[in-house]
Write a protein that holds these residues in place. Structure first.
Motif, PDB file in Angstrom:
ATOM      1  N   ASN A  24       2.028   6.288  -7.198  1.00 35.43           N
ATOM      2  CA  ASN A  24       0.953   7.087  -7.796  1.00 35.43           C
ATOM      3  C   ASN A  24       0.915   8.531  -7.305  1.00 35.43           C
ATOM      4  OD1 ASN A  24      -0.161   5.016  -9.425  1.00 35.43           O
ATOM      5  ND2 ASN A  24      -1.097   4.124  -7.608  1.00 35.43           N
ATOM      6  N   ALA A  25       1.759   8.881  -6.358  1.00 35.86           N
ATOM      7  CA  ALA A  25       1.742  10.229  -5.785  1.00 35.86           C
ATOM      8  C   ALA A  25       2.247  11.257  -6.795  1.00 35.86           C
ATOM      9  CB  ALA A  25       2.604  10.275  -4.533  1.00 35.86           C
TER      10      ALA A  25
ATOM     11  N   ASN B 271      12.638  13.120  -5.952  1.00 37.35           N
ATOM     12  CA  ASN B 271      13.448  13.174  -4.734  1.00 37.35           C
ATOM     13  C   ASN B 271      12.578  13.025  -3.480  1.00 37.35           C
ATOM     14  OD1 ASN B 271      12.287  15.702  -5.022  1.00 37.35           O
ATOM     15  ND2 ASN B 271      14.052  16.804  -4.209  1.00 37.35           N
ATOM     16  N   GLU B 272      11.338  13.516  -3.515  1.00 35.19           N
ATOM     17  CA  GLU B 272      10.425  13.314  -2.391  1.00 35.19           C
ATOM     18  C   GLU B 272      10.048  11.841  -2.257  1.00 35.19           C
ATOM     19  OE1 GLU B 272       7.261  16.584  -1.622  1.00 35.19           O
ATOM     20  OE2 GLU B 272       7.634  16.578  -3.799  1.00 35.19           O
TER      21      GLU B 272
ATOM     22  N   ALA C   3       0.830  -1.205   0.000  1.00 34.86           N
ATOM     23  CA  ALA C   3       0.000   0.000   0.000  1.00 34.86           C
ATOM     24  C   ALA C   3       0.867   1.258   0.000  1.00 34.86           C
ATOM     25  CB  ALA C   3      -0.929  -0.004   1.210  1.00 34.86           C
ATOM     26  N   TYR C   4       1.883   1.257   0.845  1.00 30.20           N
ATOM     27  CA  TYR C   4       2.794   2.401   0.931  1.00 30.20           C
ATOM     28  C   TYR C   4       3.459   2.646  -0.420  1.00 30.20           C
ATOM     29  CZ  TYR C   4       6.444   5.385   3.040  1.00 30.20           C
ATOM     30  OH  TYR C   4       7.278   6.420   3.369  1.00 30.20           O
ATOM     31  N   LEU C   5       3.997   1.584  -1.029  1.00 31.25           N
ATOM     32  CA  LEU C   5       4.724   1.733  -2.294  1.00 31.25           C
ATOM     33  C   LEU C   5       3.800   2.081  -3.464  1.00 31.25           C
ATOM     34  CD1 LEU C   5       7.357  -1.140  -2.012  1.00 31.25           C
ATOM     35  CD2 LEU C   5       7.680   1.315  -1.626  1.00 31.25           C
TER      36      LEU C   5
ATOM     37  N   SER D  51       2.719  19.569  -0.596  1.00 26.77           N
ATOM     38  CA  SER D  51       2.068  19.062  -1.802  1.00 26.77           C
ATOM     39  C   SER D  51       1.157  17.868  -1.528  1.00 26.77           C
ATOM     40  CB  SER D  51       3.121  18.663  -2.829  1.00 26.77           C
ATOM     41  OG  SER D  51       3.908  17.587  -2.338  1.00 26.77           O
ATOM     42  N   ILE D  52       1.114  17.403  -0.281  1.00 21.79           N
ATOM     43  CA  ILE D  52       0.310  16.233   0.059  1.00 21.79           C
ATOM     44  C   ILE D  52      -0.890  16.684   0.889  1.00 21.79           C
ATOM     45  CG2 ILE D  52       0.293  13.996   1.220  1.00 21.79           C
ATOM     46  CD1 ILE D  52       3.279  13.827   0.866  1.00 21.79           C
ATOM     47  N   VAL D  53      -2.087  16.225   0.505  1.00 16.05           N
ATOM     48  CA  VAL D  53      -3.292  16.565   1.265  1.00 16.05           C
ATOM     49  C   VAL D  53      -3.302  15.763   2.566  1.00 16.05           C
ATOM     50  CG1 VAL D  53      -4.637  17.233  -0.761  1.00 16.05           C
ATOM     51  CG2 VAL D  53      -4.689  14.867   0.014  1.00 16.05           C
ATOM     52  N   LEU D  54      -4.086  16.226   3.513  1.00 18.32           N
ATOM     53  CA  LEU D  54      -4.101  15.634   4.851  1.00 18.32           C
ATOM     54  C   LEU D  54      -4.480  14.142   4.837  1.00 18.32           C
ATOM     55  CD1 LEU D  54      -3.597  16.315   7.785  1.00 18.32           C
ATOM     56  CD2 LEU D  54      -6.000  16.984   7.986  1.00 18.32           C
TER      57      LEU D  54
END
Length: 156
Positions: free
Chosen positions: A53-54, A59-60, A46-48, A119-122
């Motif tokens: 898809n992020a 680099n992030e 799930a993490y990967l 850049s990431i939503v909550l």
């Protein structure tokens, strides 16, 4: 006539399934081992998948991937050091301390990274945090299961 009945009973005895390999005292059940491995695979996957898809810079993505790998290694190392110490196996204080520092740093890096990620939503931050925690906990559990199984089998 009695021979026919004896033959019938012999056939019934032949069809009885052989018992499975018995679980040794102290060994985790197969269901618990399977659930632990499944949790590890689900957490890491799930993490990967989320990372792949992020919509973030490469680099992030590398940063979050490195934190996951670091956290997994640190959690397994800490579990081993704590267990060794508990069982009277020599563990140097430096290794024991480094294991604690490594897991704390990995969790802090994850928290700081997510807190500062504009850049990431909550909801996505929560997803990464939960997948990270699930993966670390599952890695500890899988390591414990491996160790318990090995110890139970060596006892015989």
């Amino acid at each position: 006539m009695t021979n026919d009945h004896e033959g019938l009973f012999d056939k019934e005895k032949q069809n009885v399934p052989k018992p499975k390999m018995e679980r040794k005292d102290g060994e985790p059940t197969s269901a618990f081992k399977g659930a632990s491995v499944a949790a590890l695979i689900i957490g890491i996957s799930a993490y990967l998948i989320g990372l792949f898809n992020a919509a973030m810079e490469l680099n992030e993505k590398g940063y979050y991937f490195a934190i996951l790998i670091f956290g997994l290694y640190a959690s397994v190392s800490l579990q081993k050091a704590v267990r060794d110490k508990e069982e009277g196996i020599p563990v140097t204080n430096i290794y024991y301390g480094i294991s604690w520092v490594a897991i704390i740093i990995s969790i802090l890096l994850m928290g700081i990274g997510l807190y500062n990620a504009g850049s990431i939503v909550l909801s996505e931050k929560g997803f990464y945090a939960m997948a990270f925690v699930l993966s670390i906990f599952a890695a500890i559990t899988v390591q414990k299961n491996v160790r318990d199984t090995q110890k139970a089998r060596e006892a015989d």
